[in-house]
Design an enzyme around this catalytic site. Structure first.
Site, PDB file in Angstrom:
ATOM      1  N   HIS A   1      10.978  58.359  50.158  1.00 40.97           N
ATOM      2  CA  HIS A   1      11.301  58.955  51.456  1.00 40.97           C
ATOM      3  C   HIS A   1      10.866  57.966  52.524  1.00 40.97           C
ATOM      4  CE1 HIS A   1      11.339  61.756  54.795  1.00 40.97           C
ATOM      5  NE2 HIS A   1      11.817  62.713  54.018  1.00 40.97           N
TER       6      HIS A   1
ATOM      7  N   GLN B   1      13.357  58.513  44.444  1.00 40.96           N
ATOM      8  CA  GLN B   1      13.568  58.467  45.894  1.00 40.96           C
ATOM      9  C   GLN B   1      12.283  58.146  46.652  1.00 40.96           C
ATOM     10  OE1 GLN B   1      14.607  62.129  48.440  1.00 40.96           O
ATOM     11  NE2 GLN B   1      16.477  60.911  48.455  1.00 40.96           N
TER      12      GLN B   1
ATOM     13  N   LEU C   1       4.016  63.606  53.531  1.00 34.95           N
ATOM     14  CA  LEU C   1       5.366  63.574  54.099  1.00 34.95           C
ATOM     15  C   LEU C   1       5.422  63.893  55.592  1.00 34.95           C
ATOM     16  CD1 LEU C   1       8.260  63.150  52.921  1.00 34.95           C
ATOM     17  CD2 LEU C   1       8.547  65.590  53.320  1.00 34.95           C
TER      18      LEU C   1
ATOM     19  N   HIS D   1       8.866  60.178  46.652  1.00 30.09           N
ATOM     20  CA  HIS D   1       9.063  61.570  47.057  1.00 30.09           C
ATOM     21  C   HIS D   1       9.735  62.434  45.997  1.00 30.09           C
ATOM     22  CE1 HIS D   1       9.598  64.781  49.904  1.00 30.09           C
ATOM     23  NE2 HIS D   1      10.914  64.735  49.833  1.00 30.09           N
TER      24      HIS D   1
ATOM     25  N   PHE E   1      20.288  67.000  59.147  1.00 25.81           N
ATOM     26  CA  PHE E   1      19.470  66.227  58.218  1.00 25.81           C
ATOM     27  C   PHE E   1      20.285  65.011  57.790  1.00 25.81           C
ATOM     28  CE2 PHE E   1      15.665  67.191  55.372  1.00 25.81           C
ATOM     29  CZ  PHE E   1      14.892  67.723  56.384  1.00 25.81           C
TER      30      PHE E   1
ATOM     31  N   ARG F   1      19.231  61.669  46.459  1.00 26.37           N
ATOM     32  CA  ARG F   1      19.374  63.066  46.901  1.00 26.37           C
ATOM     33  C   ARG F   1      19.430  63.142  48.416  1.00 26.37           C
ATOM     34  NH1 ARG F   1      15.684  67.205  48.657  1.00 26.37           N
ATOM     35  NH2 ARG F   1      13.922  65.814  48.347  1.00 26.37           N
TER      36      ARG F   1
ATOM     37  N   GLU G   1      11.977  64.979  57.422  1.00 27.90           N
ATOM     38  CA  GLU G   1      13.189  64.434  58.022  1.00 27.90           C
ATOM     39  C   GLU G   1      13.642  65.314  59.190  1.00 27.90           C
ATOM     40  OE1 GLU G   1      15.713  63.271  54.850  1.00 27.90           O
ATOM     41  OE2 GLU G   1      17.503  63.361  56.077  1.00 27.90           O
TER      42      GLU G   1
ATOM     43  N   ARG H   1      18.423  58.553  52.955  1.00 31.22           N
ATOM     44  CA  ARG H   1      17.021  58.121  52.853  1.00 31.22           C
ATOM     45  C   ARG H   1      16.872  56.712  52.294  1.00 31.22           C
ATOM     46  NH1 ARG H   1      14.384  63.848  50.751  1.00 31.22           N
ATOM     47  NH2 ARG H   1      14.527  64.807  52.800  1.00 31.22           N
TER      48      ARG H   1
HETATM   49  C1  LIG Z   1       6.227  67.458  51.214  1.00 36.45           C
HETATM   50  C2  LIG Z   1       7.562  67.790  50.642  1.00 36.45           C
HETATM   51  C3  LIG Z   1       8.548  68.311  51.464  1.00 36.45           C
HETATM   52  C4  LIG Z   1       9.801  68.623  50.943  1.00 36.45           C
HETATM   53  N1  LIG Z   1      10.748  69.165  51.759  1.00 36.45           N
HETATM   54  C5  LIG Z   1      11.948  69.523  51.244  1.00 36.45           C
HETATM   55  C6  LIG Z   1      12.930  70.160  52.062  1.00 36.45           C
HETATM   56  O1  LIG Z   1      12.727  70.413  53.247  1.00 36.45           O
HETATM   57  N2  LIG Z   1      14.106  70.496  51.511  1.00 36.45           N
HETATM   58  C7  LIG Z   1      14.393  70.251  50.204  1.00 36.45           C
HETATM   59  O2  LIG Z   1      15.476  70.580  49.762  1.00 36.45           O
HETATM   60  N3  LIG Z   1      13.466  69.668  49.393  1.00 36.45           N
HETATM   61  C8  LIG Z   1      12.256  69.307  49.882  1.00 36.45           C
HETATM   62  N4  LIG Z   1      11.320  68.718  49.067  1.00 36.45           N
HETATM   63  C9  LIG Z   1      11.594  68.628  47.626  1.00 36.45           C
HETATM   64  C10 LIG Z   1      11.396  69.989  46.990  1.00 36.45           C
HETATM   65  O3  LIG Z   1      10.310  70.645  47.579  1.00 36.45           O
HETATM   66  C11 LIG Z   1      11.116  69.882  45.487  1.00 36.45           C
HETATM   67  O4  LIG Z   1      12.064  69.061  44.907  1.00 36.45           O
HETATM   68  C12 LIG Z   1      11.219  71.268  44.869  1.00 36.45           C
HETATM   69  O5  LIG Z   1      10.344  72.147  45.495  1.00 36.45           O
HETATM   70  C13 LIG Z   1      10.939  71.246  43.384  1.00 36.45           C
HETATM   71  O6  LIG Z   1      10.935  72.574  42.938  1.00 36.45           O
HETATM   72  P1  LIG Z   1      10.804  72.951  41.397  1.00 36.45           P
HETATM   73  O7  LIG Z   1      10.912  74.418  41.303  1.00 36.45           O
HETATM   74  O8  LIG Z   1      11.740  72.117  40.608  1.00 36.45           O
HETATM   75  O9  LIG Z   1       9.333  72.464  41.042  1.00 36.45           O
HETATM   76  P2  LIG Z   1       7.900  72.893  41.667  1.00 36.45           P
HETATM   77  O10 LIG Z   1       8.014  73.685  42.885  1.00 36.45           O
HETATM   78  O11 LIG Z   1       7.033  71.725  41.720  1.00 36.45           O
HETATM   79  O12 LIG Z   1       7.300  73.746  40.545  1.00 36.45           O
HETATM   80  C14 LIG Z   1       6.870  73.155  39.342  1.00 36.45           C
HETATM   81  C15 LIG Z   1       6.136  74.225  38.592  1.00 36.45           C
HETATM   82  O13 LIG Z   1       5.918  73.771  37.276  1.00 36.45           O
HETATM   83  C16 LIG Z   1       4.576  74.055  36.910  1.00 36.45           C
HETATM   84  N5  LIG Z   1       4.200  73.151  35.843  1.00 36.45           N
HETATM   85  C17 LIG Z   1       4.309  71.820  35.781  1.00 36.45           C
HETATM   86  N6  LIG Z   1       3.850  71.363  34.604  1.00 36.45           N
HETATM   87  C18 LIG Z   1       3.451  72.455  33.899  1.00 36.45           C
HETATM   88  C19 LIG Z   1       2.864  72.649  32.632  1.00 36.45           C
HETATM   89  N7  LIG Z   1       2.589  71.644  31.800  1.00 36.45           N
HETATM   90  N8  LIG Z   1       2.576  73.908  32.260  1.00 36.45           N
HETATM   91  C20 LIG Z   1       2.812  74.959  33.057  1.00 36.45           C
HETATM   92  N9  LIG Z   1       3.365  74.828  34.276  1.00 36.45           N
HETATM   93  C21 LIG Z   1       3.681  73.587  34.686  1.00 36.45           C
HETATM   94  C22 LIG Z   1       3.799  73.890  38.186  1.00 36.45           C
HETATM   95  O14 LIG Z   1       2.561  74.538  38.113  1.00 36.45           O
HETATM   96  C23 LIG Z   1       4.756  74.559  39.159  1.00 36.45           C
HETATM   97  O15 LIG Z   1       4.577  75.947  39.110  1.00 36.45           O
HETATM   98  C24 LIG Z   1      10.069  68.388  49.577  1.00 36.45           C
HETATM   99  C25 LIG Z   1       9.079  67.852  48.756  1.00 36.45           C
HETATM  100  C26 LIG Z   1       7.844  67.550  49.291  1.00 36.45           C
HETATM  101  C27 LIG Z   1       6.809  66.943  48.406  1.00 36.45           C
END
Ligand SMILES: Cc1cc2nc3c(=O)[nH]c(=O)nc-3n(C[C@H](O)[C@H](O)[C@H](O)COP(=O)(O)OP(=O)(O)OC[C@H]3O[C@@H](n4cnc5c(N)ncnc54)[C@H](O)[C@@H]3O)c2cc1C
Length: 609
Positions: free
Chosen positions: A239, A237, A253, A378, A124, A413, A256, A312
């Site tokens: 992407h 970021q 997306l 992203h 990556f 990142r 990568e 990126r």
């Molecule tokens: C298409 C895509 C591909 C990606 N691929 C990669 C990858 O291959 N490798 C990598 O390292 N990263 C990747 N990323 C980044 C990574 O997926 C995210 O940064 C990461 O999943 C964020 O996780 P989190 O647990 O912080 O938040 P999330 O998984 O978004 O969870 C947020 C949670 O908060 C809840 N929430 C939000 N607001 C409220 C509220 N007011 N009340 C109650 N609940 C709430 C939501 O419902 C959800 O359950 C990718 C991102 C995208 C968009």
């Protein structure tokens, strides 16, 4: 008359807000430590943004290249983040990620394997060695599936489709939170000693984004209103590879992983243009001829990495420049070609989602033709400011982890570092929030505070006439795209901030259909009150940082400056209710870490303790 005593009330030691990778891992840790743990999420369990992650999670397991170790991962992360990362967090992350990945495997995650049966790892951008543990291009799905299956057996109370509105405090400490059920519109009071925010970023502030509907910056805004500090929000970021055609799917997306599997970027002259954009500081590690880049793809361990795998920020700006110079693809981006590099069978096996995504959404067969790609918003490197050991904020009892927390990634990142971030810091926040609960009693909640939060929310329903929340959101997205986009400058930013101020007035007048049951207009209006704070914070932070670094590019200050490394931009709600911005000086980096960050690769490969 609102009678607070009549409102449903649920009590926990720790309440985790968010059920993505970070939230679930945090909740598991709290339950493990014997805490009465609750977890709420805007959507159903298993549907968080994490599920969309594709390429993999970064951890120096050394399964594919045994030269890899935590120090090299740490060094890559610091260099990718342009040294603005919180040093200790980057150390903890690099050291603990391998254990967290193996632990996920123990919980049941089925990773792709090497021929020797070890967890397979892929290349990556910005990672020196193949480092991303993955499951095809559906790693996030496997991660969430595993965590979800595991967590439902840990005695955690899971409250789905429950939207947090604001934190309650007593004596300056967290005492709970008010939320409402998405389906019925009824309010619920959570009493808790500690709250962990794991709510993700705020990508929906831009119109071209890879982010899901849930990313409206709720955690950032709730923390801000509760008095917590935000940090590094200028670093957003973009992407380099989002879909750009057809318009209805713009921003989705393109992992990568495509470049990790050997995909190359071409302009409309069929030139592999990334060779023209190799920054000085990455020159010694990047192939400068097609022959060397091809030898790397063939597995020559001595060959340097192809320039398509630069970080990126570098790749996104290179694509922008090709477009600006008239060498862009048909629809204003670049061509990403994997078809001429890998067999159809390999592509379908390693990138199944990409294959289907392009087939179904763009009618392109990526095993035969190139994809068209361009930058898409992203990820938020910035977020809630946390203590680097404990993930606590400056509000006692309030913790944050995952994408909504700042520090680990600095100015940019590296791909794959988010999924491992979720596991490492999800666990740590759960651990320290539990310790906090053991030492602190449950604070009482104030009826007046609860009433204020509920009135703010219901005012939207009780108006004769008012503004449409969806239109305001669309306006905000235009402002952020045009004024706080991938390249920024003072005049544009000032104008953007002025326009945001006008939208803040509009938001006061927003109205939704007066029904308490499932009401998308009401949900959108509530989201707006959060996303506007995140947007203002990004724009104001971007204005104050007069240099270009990582995910923040200023046309009027095009270079990195020495002074830029000396501070972080902090956002806080002032006593007058207005947003305050300040530069906070950073402390001197710990000597042992700074030595690693500036060591040569050879030294670190040899000295792996
Ligand atoms: C298409 C895509 C591909 C990606 N691929 C990669 C990858 O291959 N490798 C990598 O390292 N990263 C990747 N990323 C980044 C990574 O997926 C995210 O940064 C990461 O999943 C964020 O996780 P989190 O647990 O912080 O938040 P999330 O998984 O978004 O969870 C947020 C949670 O908060 C809840 N929430 C939000 N607001 C409220 C509220 N007011 N009340 C109650 N609940 C709430 C939501 O419902 C959800 O359950 C990718 C991102 C995208 C968009």
């Amino acid at each position: 008359m609102l009678d607070v005593k009549e409102i449903q009330t649920i009590e926990h030691d720790v309440l985790v807000v968010g059920a993505g990778g970070a939230g679930i891992r945090a909740a598991i840790e709290c339950a493990k430590q014997g805490m009465n743990t609750g977890m709420i999420s805007k959507s159903l369990l298993g549907k968080a943004h994490t599920v969309m992650a594709e390429g993999g999670m970064a951890a120096a397991l050394g399964n594919v290249d045994s030269r890899d170790n935590w120090k090299i991962h740490f060094r890559d992360t610091m260099r990718g983040g342009k040294f603005l990362n919180q040093w200790r967090m980057a150390e903890l992350h690099a050291k603990e990620a391998p254990d967290r990945v193996r632990e996920l495997e123990d919980m049941g995650a089925v990773f792709d394997r090497t021929e020797d049966g070890l967890i397979n790892q892929r290349n990556f951008g910005g990672h020196r060695y193949p480092r991303l543990a993955h499951v095809g291009d559906r790693t996030g799905l496997e991660m969430i599936r595993t965590l979800q299956d595991f967590c439902i057996h840990q005695g955690i109370a899971i409250h789905m489709e429950c939207i947090a509105l604001d934190v309650l405090k007593n004596n300056g400490k967290v005492s709970g939170l008010v939320a409402y059920w998405r389906e019925t519109g009824r309010f619920v009071i959570f009493k808790a000693k500690a709250i962990i925010f794991a709510t993700g970023g705020a990508g929906r502030a831009w119109s071209v984004t890879s982010n899901s509907w849930e990313y409206t910056g709720d955690g950032l805004a709730m923390a801000y209103r509760a008095g917590a500090e935000l940090m590094d929000l200028e670093f957003t970021q973009f992407h380099p590879t989002g879909m750009i055609w057809p318009p209805s799917v713009k921003g989705i997306l393109v992992t990568e992983g495509v470049r990790g599997e050997g995909g190359i970027l071409l302009n409309n002259k069929n030139e592999r243009f990334m060779f023209n954009y190799i920054p000085e500081k990455f020159a010694s590690e990047t192939a400068d001829t097609i022959e060397e880049a091809d030898r790397w793809l063939d597995g020559d361990k001595e060959a340097r990495r192809p320039p398509e795998l630069l970080t990126r920020d570098v790749v996104a700006k290179a694509i922008m420049n090709e477009v600006k110079e008239g060498r862009g693809s048909k629809n204003g981006g670049a061509y990403l070609d994997i078809a001429s590099r890998q067999s159809a069978e390999h592509i379908k096996k390693k990138l199944p989602s990409m294959y289907h995504q392009f087939k179904e959404l763009a009618e392109v067969d990526i095993t035969a033709d190139p994809m068209e790609v361009g930058p898409t918003l992203h990820y938020f490197m910035g977020g809630i400011k946390v203590d680097h050991e404990t993930q606590s904020t400056n509000v006692p009892g309030l913790y944050a982890c995952g994408e909504c927390a700042a520090g680990l990634h600095g100015a940019n990142r590296l791909g794959g570092n988010s999924l491992s971030d979720l596991l490492v810091f999800g666990k740590l926040s759960g651990d320290y929030a539990s310790k906090y609960c053991q030492k602190n009693r449950l604070e009482s909640t104030s009826e007046q505070e609860i009433e204020n939060i509920i009135r703010n929310a219901t005012d939207i329903l009780n108006k004769e006439e008012g503004k449409n929340p969806f239109l305001i959101h669309e306006n905000l997205q235009k402002i952020m795209n045009n004024h706080v986009g991938i390249v920024r400058e003072e005049k544009e930013l000032i104008e953007g901030i002025e326009k945001i101020e006008t939208l803040k007035v509009d938001i006061q007048e927003v109205k939704a259909h007066p029904a308490s049951q499932y009401n998308p207009g009401w949900n959108a209006a509530i989201d707006l009150s959060n996303i506007i704070i995140a947007s203002e914070a990004v724009a104001k932070s971007a204005l104050i940082r007069e240099e270009s670094r990582g995910g923040h590019t200023r046309l009027d200050y095009p270079d990195e400056t020495k002074n830029g490394l000396e501070y972080n931009v902090i956002i806080k709600k002032g006593t007058d209710g207005k947003m305050e911005t300040r530069k906070e000086m950073r402390s001197t980096p710990p000597e042992h870490l700074s030595k690693i960050a500036f060591s040569s690769l050879e030294e670190l490969e040899e000295n792996n303790e």
